[in-house]
Each structure stands twice: as structure tokens, then as C-alpha cells.
Write a protein that holds these residues in place. Structure first.
Motif, PDB file in Angstrom:
ATOM      1  N   ASP A 107      66.275  47.597  23.708  1.00  0.00           N
ATOM      2  CA  ASP A 107      65.747  48.869  23.177  1.00  0.00           C
ATOM      3  C   ASP A 107      65.036  48.639  21.854  1.00  0.00           C
ATOM      4  N   VAL A 108      65.659  47.824  20.996  1.00  0.00           N
ATOM      5  CA  VAL A 108      65.052  47.565  19.679  1.00  0.00           C
ATOM      6  C   VAL A 108      63.750  46.782  19.861  1.00  0.00           C
ATOM      7  N   LEU A 109      63.803  45.724  20.680  1.00  0.00           N
ATOM      8  CA  LEU A 109      62.611  44.882  20.890  1.00  0.00           C
ATOM      9  C   LEU A 109      61.438  45.709  21.409  1.00  0.00           C
ATOM     10  N   LEU A 110      61.733  46.592  22.368  1.00  0.00           N
ATOM     11  CA  LEU A 110      60.645  47.260  23.090  1.00  0.00           C
ATOM     12  C   LEU A 110      60.382  48.683  22.605  1.00  0.00           C
ATOM     13  N   GLY A 111      61.099  49.077  21.538  1.00  0.00           N
ATOM     14  CA  GLY A 111      60.943  50.443  21.018  1.00  0.00           C
ATOM     15  C   GLY A 111      59.502  50.769  20.656  1.00  0.00           C
TER      16      GLY A 111
END
Ligand code: SF4
Length: 321
Positions: free
Chosen positions: A288-292
Motif C-alpha cells: 500500500d505504501v509503495l503503490l500509494g
């Protein structure tokens, strides 16, 4: 191809004095010249310089000469033993013939394989600044979902650079101002308004080596998803270097190919993992953080869910979760 002057450098110091474009393996530059994408007035042949050694460093790290062929580097016993992620990434790139010819420094500096960049009949800000970007609104299946700008969304094509980024490599250069050391994470520039400027290197600055610190993680892997089983660029790739101690992740370095306009690493996604017990829920949080901030452009929308799945599968492999 336009005519050009050819100079064969005898020493590194001589090479950086000449105004021209360095050539070693030539596996990308010659194609670019044939296609009319690049037309250097002078080629400076550095292929005979003594920069093809792999040397162990006193701290347990490795110094990789700029001219070490990709195939030699992949097969080097110290690389296989200590940096298997690098060996795997190299072997996932190009073909056997190309790996025999392509060099370590050239691999870092190869240019995008955006179709429009090579097609001189189409607009491309990277090839001809200010002309526009044919990939925006065009066919952009292989393009970036992170780090792009309205001026360019081309991916960096290297597998090797992705592994080296996860290994915290440092690039050593020689320029007219002397030697410089630059973390690999700072070598490649985001496209912004000047996609034609791809690195932080000054004109005439030559990469002479790349240095790897002693590996920080005990588990390493490189996972590459592509359209063919060989001789194809990454749609999504992940280089992972992870350490698990006492049931918790104590080190996580993750770098990505095919996703960003530069080899991509996100410290915030790594920070989600460190100190935690491995689980699918945790891996999903890191994704989620990487692709936010990721954004597709139509044909490449699939890369976002694909990257999530590849990251989670890689982390399962590296942690036995
Ligand atoms: Fe050119 Fe970049 Fe647009 Fe490709 S994505 S056409 S390289 S400006």
C-alpha cells in the motif's frame, strides 16, 4: 548513421579530457546511433582501459570495475556467494551474447526502451526536448507508474541497477574535477521538466567502478515478470535483501524495476516491515505504501496490481512466511 570522430583512450585520465561520448560494449549506444536517436561528434573508446577487475574490499564489500562484462560479474564466485541477488538480476537481463559484451557501468547508463524514443517520426521530449510525449495518450504498456511527469513516463530498463540499488551500491566516478563518490540511489534523475537529462553525472565524468558494502541481509532474491522467459525487459521486477532474526524482520531493502522512471526504492515501504513479524497483512501494508502514489496511463494500469502481487510473493519467499 552520421559520421563521427573516434578516439581510443589509453588511460582514464586521458579519457575524461576528451569532449565526446564514452563507448565500451556499445550494446545500446550503437543501436541509438543507427536509429538516429544519438549522433555524437566524437566517440571515446574506453574499452581498453584497466577497469575490468572485481576486487574484495577490506570491509567485506566488493569493488566492481566499470568494464567488467555483465556475464563475468554474474559468474564471479564472490558475487554468487555474497550477492546472489546481483547475479540473478544480471542473468535475467538481455541475452547471453549481450551480457558478454555489455559492461557494468554501461548497464547503469543504458537508455530507456520506450518505443517512441527510438522512433524518430514521433514526438519525444527525451530525444527532442519540447516536442511532446507520444507515450502519453499513446500505447504505454511498458511505461512507468511511479516517478513520471507530464513530460515523460519512460522506465529505466536495467535489471542490474535494481539489484545494486537494493545492495546500497556507491558509484565511483572520475571527472575533470577529480574523483567523486555518489550513492547509486542519487545517480538517476526523475524526468521532471528535463527528461533528456537522465543522471547526475557532469559532462565528461566517467564511472570507473561501483562499490557494494558487505551484504546486510541474509536472504536475497530477484524476481522478474516479463512477456517472454528471456531477452525481455521487466514489466515488474523486485530485488529483495532481507534479514529475519528472532521471528522479526531486522533488515529490508527492496528495489523495483519496470515500475519507475528510475530504478525505484521506497524507504517508507521498507520501514513498514522492519521490526515486525512477517505476515501477508504486513506485506500488503508495505505494498500500500509503495503503490500509494502510483498512477497508470491506460495500457500500463495492470502494473499496479501486478507489483503488489510480485512484492508479496517475494517477501513470502524471503521470510518463509
Ligand atoms: Fe519520449 Fe519519455 Fe514520452 Fe517515451 S515516455 S515518448 S521517452 S518523452
Amino acid at each position: 548513421m552520421k559520421s563521427f570522430a573516434y578516439v581510443r583512450a589509453q588511460t582514464v585520465a586521458d579519457a575524461v579530457k576528451v569532449d565526446g561520448r564514452f563507448i565500451a560494449g556499445g550494446t545500446n549506444l550503437i543501436d541509438l546511433m543507427k536509429a538516429g536517436v544519438e549522433a555524437p561528434e566524437t566517440l571515446v573508446d574506453i574499452s581498453r582501459l584497466h577497469l575490468a577487475q572485481v576486487e574484495e574490499l577490506p570491509d567485506g564489500g566488493l569493488r566492481i570495475g566499470a568494464l567488467v562484462p555483465n556475464s563475468d560479474l554474474a559468474a564471479h564466485p564472490l558475487v554468487i556467494a555474497r550477492y546472489p541477488v546481483l547475479s540473478r538480476a544480471l542473468l535475467a537481463g538481455a541475452s547471453g551474447q549481450l551480457r558478454n559484451k555489455a559492461t557494468a557501468a554501461g548497464n547503469l547508463l543504458q537508455r530507456t526502451r520506450c518505443y517512441y524514443f527510438y522512433d524518430t517520426a514521433t514526438p519525444c521530449n527525451k530525444r527532442e526536448p519540447g516536442s511532446g510525449c507520444a507515450a502519453m495518450g499513446g500505447y504505454n504498456r511498458i511505461h512507468a507508474v511511479l516517478g513520471g511527469s507530464e513530460h515523460c513516463i519512460a522506465t529505466h530498463p536495467s535489471d542490474m541497477a535494481v539489484a545494486m540499488l537494493a545492495l546500497d551500491a556507491t558509484v565511483v566516478t572520475l571527472g575533470r574535477g577529480g574523483e567523486r563518490r555518489l550513492p547509486l540511489a542519487q545517480l538517476h534523475r526523475l524526468p521532471g521538466e528535463t527528461p533528456q537529462v537522465e543522471t547526475m553525472l557532469e559532462p565528461g565524468e566517467l564511472i570507473v567502478a561501483t562499490e557494494l558494502p558487505a551484504p546486510a541481509g541474509s536472504r536475497q532474491t530477484y524476481r522478474k515478470v516479463r512477456d517472454r522467459a528471456s531477452y525481455a525487459f521487466a514489466l515488474v521486477s523486485v530485488a529483495g535483501v532481507v534479514k529475519v532474526e528472532g521471528g522479526r524482520i531486522t533488515h529490508a531493502a527492496l528495489a523495483f524495476g519496470g515500475l519507475g522512471t528510475v530504478p525505484w526504492r521506497d524507504p517508507a515501504a521498507e520501514a513498514v516491515l522492519v521490526g515486525q513479524a512477517p505476515s501477508d497483512a504486513l506485506f500488503a501494508q508495505a505494498a500500500d505504501v509503495l503503490l500509494g502514489q502510483a498512477g497508470g496511463h491506460g495500457d500500463n494500469d495492470f502494473k499496479i496490481p501486478l507489483a503488489r502481487r510480485v512484492l508479496i510473493a517475494t517477501l513470502r519467499e524471503l521470510t518463509d512466511a
